[in-house]
Design an enzyme around this catalytic site. Structure first.
Site, PDB file in Angstrom:
ATOM      1  N   ASP A   1       1.552 -14.120   0.085  1.00 15.25           N
ATOM      2  CA  ASP A   1       2.283 -14.884   1.104  1.00 15.25           C
ATOM      3  C   ASP A   1       1.352 -16.019   1.550  1.00 15.25           C
ATOM      4  OD1 ASP A   1       0.428 -13.783   2.846  1.00 15.25           O
ATOM      5  OD2 ASP A   1       1.906 -12.930   4.227  1.00 15.25           O
TER       6      ASP A   1
ATOM      7  N   CYS B   1      -2.074 -10.774   0.988  1.00 15.88           N
ATOM      8  CA  CYS B   1      -1.488 -11.310   2.223  1.00 15.88           C
ATOM      9  C   CYS B   1      -2.636 -11.430   3.225  1.00 15.88           C
ATOM     10  CB  CYS B   1      -0.312 -10.475   2.723  1.00 15.88           C
ATOM     11  SG  CYS B   1      -0.706  -8.820   3.324  1.00 15.88           S
TER      12      CYS B   1
ATOM     13  N   THR C   1      -3.852  -9.441   5.560  1.00 14.83           N
ATOM     14  CA  THR C   1      -4.688  -8.233   5.584  1.00 14.83           C
ATOM     15  C   THR C   1      -4.650  -7.467   4.270  1.00 14.83           C
ATOM     16  OG1 THR C   1      -2.793  -6.963   6.331  1.00 14.83           O
ATOM     17  CG2 THR C   1      -4.251  -7.876   8.048  1.00 14.83           C
TER      18      THR C   1
ATOM     19  N   HIS D   1      -9.696   6.907 -10.155  1.00 16.52           N
ATOM     20  CA  HIS D   1      -8.929   8.059  -9.680  1.00 16.52           C
ATOM     21  C   HIS D   1      -7.420   7.814  -9.623  1.00 16.52           C
ATOM     22  CE1 HIS D   1     -12.540  10.185  -7.521  1.00 16.52           C
ATOM     23  NE2 HIS D   1     -12.827   9.802  -8.743  1.00 16.52           N
TER      24      HIS D   1
ATOM     25  N   HIS E   1      -7.285  13.691 -12.619  1.00 14.33           N
ATOM     26  CA  HIS E   1      -6.640  12.557 -11.943  1.00 14.33           C
ATOM     27  C   HIS E   1      -5.303  12.202 -12.598  1.00 14.33           C
ATOM     28  CE1 HIS E   1     -10.225  12.212  -9.604  1.00 14.33           C
ATOM     29  NE2 HIS E   1     -10.969  12.060 -10.681  1.00 14.33           N
TER      30      HIS E   1
HETATM   31  C1  RB5 Z   1       1.510 -13.018   8.030  1.00 14.86           C
HETATM   32  O1  RB5 Z   1       1.261 -13.663   9.228  1.00 14.86           O
HETATM   33  C2  RB5 Z   1       0.840 -11.658   8.011  1.00 14.86           C
HETATM   34  O2  RB5 Z   1       1.541 -10.777   8.813  1.00 14.86           O
HETATM   35  C3  RB5 Z   1       0.754 -11.142   6.588  1.00 14.86           C
HETATM   36  O3  RB5 Z   1       0.035 -12.050   5.806  1.00 14.86           O
HETATM   37  C4  RB5 Z   1       0.091  -9.805   6.368  1.00 14.86           C
HETATM   38  O4  RB5 Z   1      -1.156  -9.747   6.974  1.00 14.86           O
HETATM   39  C5  RB5 Z   1       0.928  -8.626   6.651  1.00 14.86           C
HETATM   40  O5  RB5 Z   1       0.529  -7.473   6.450  1.00 14.86           O
END
Ligand code: RB5
Length: 143
Positions: A8, A65, A67, A98, A133
């Site tokens: 994203d 993304c 995180t 694993h 595994h």
């Molecule tokens: C987008 O702002 C953010 O929520 C997305 O990139 C991600 O971190 C979601 O888990």
């Protein structure tokens, strides 16, 4: 080996860096977007990458993304995907040994570029251990 990549807006910059790194390693890349930092919805990109891997369009995938959490959840909703969110080289090694993870997730806002490339390399260069595994991976794939 062909690697599908998707992100994203929060993962766009790192996805571009990962793509350049993969091409430098001589690997083929299928870029499923996004293609700029305009706001988009990470579930669509996690799903697209997961589907590319399961359908055989790509051998493995890398999703990014902000995180790595949301897009890994999305990828893991696709049957046959085993997506591991990794924040260290140790996790990257173990998720291949694993879990035989066929998709790697990274956090573009939480993992700095140098470490992310080490994670990518560790994941690509590690082999699945099989043995006990395999049974657990089979259980995952039957869910
Ligand atoms: C987008 O702002 C953010 O929520 C997305 O990139 C991600 O971190 C979601 O888990």
């Amino acid at each position: 080996m062909k690697i599908a990549v998707a992100s994203d807006h929060g993962g766009f910059k790192l996805k571009e860096e990962v793509k350049a790194h993969l091409l430098e390693r001589g690997l083929e890349v299928l870029d499923l977007g996004t293609h700029n930092e305009d706001s988009v919805d990470y579930p669509a990109y996690g799903k697209a990458c997961g589907e590319a891997v399961v359908s055989g369009q790509a051998d493995v995938g890398i999703v990014v993304c902000g995180t790595g959490i949301g897009i890994s959840i999305a990828a893991n909703k696709v049957k046959g995907v085993r997506c591991g969110l990794c924040t260290s080289v140790e996790m990257a090694t173990l998720t291949k040994q694993h879990n035989n993870a066929n998709v790697l997730a990274l956090g573009g806002r939480t993992t700095e570029t140098g470490l992310a490339m080490q994670i990518v390399d560790a994941w690509l260069d590690t082999e699945f251990e099989g043995g006990r595994h395999q049974r657990r991976v089979d259980m995952l794939d039957q869910m």
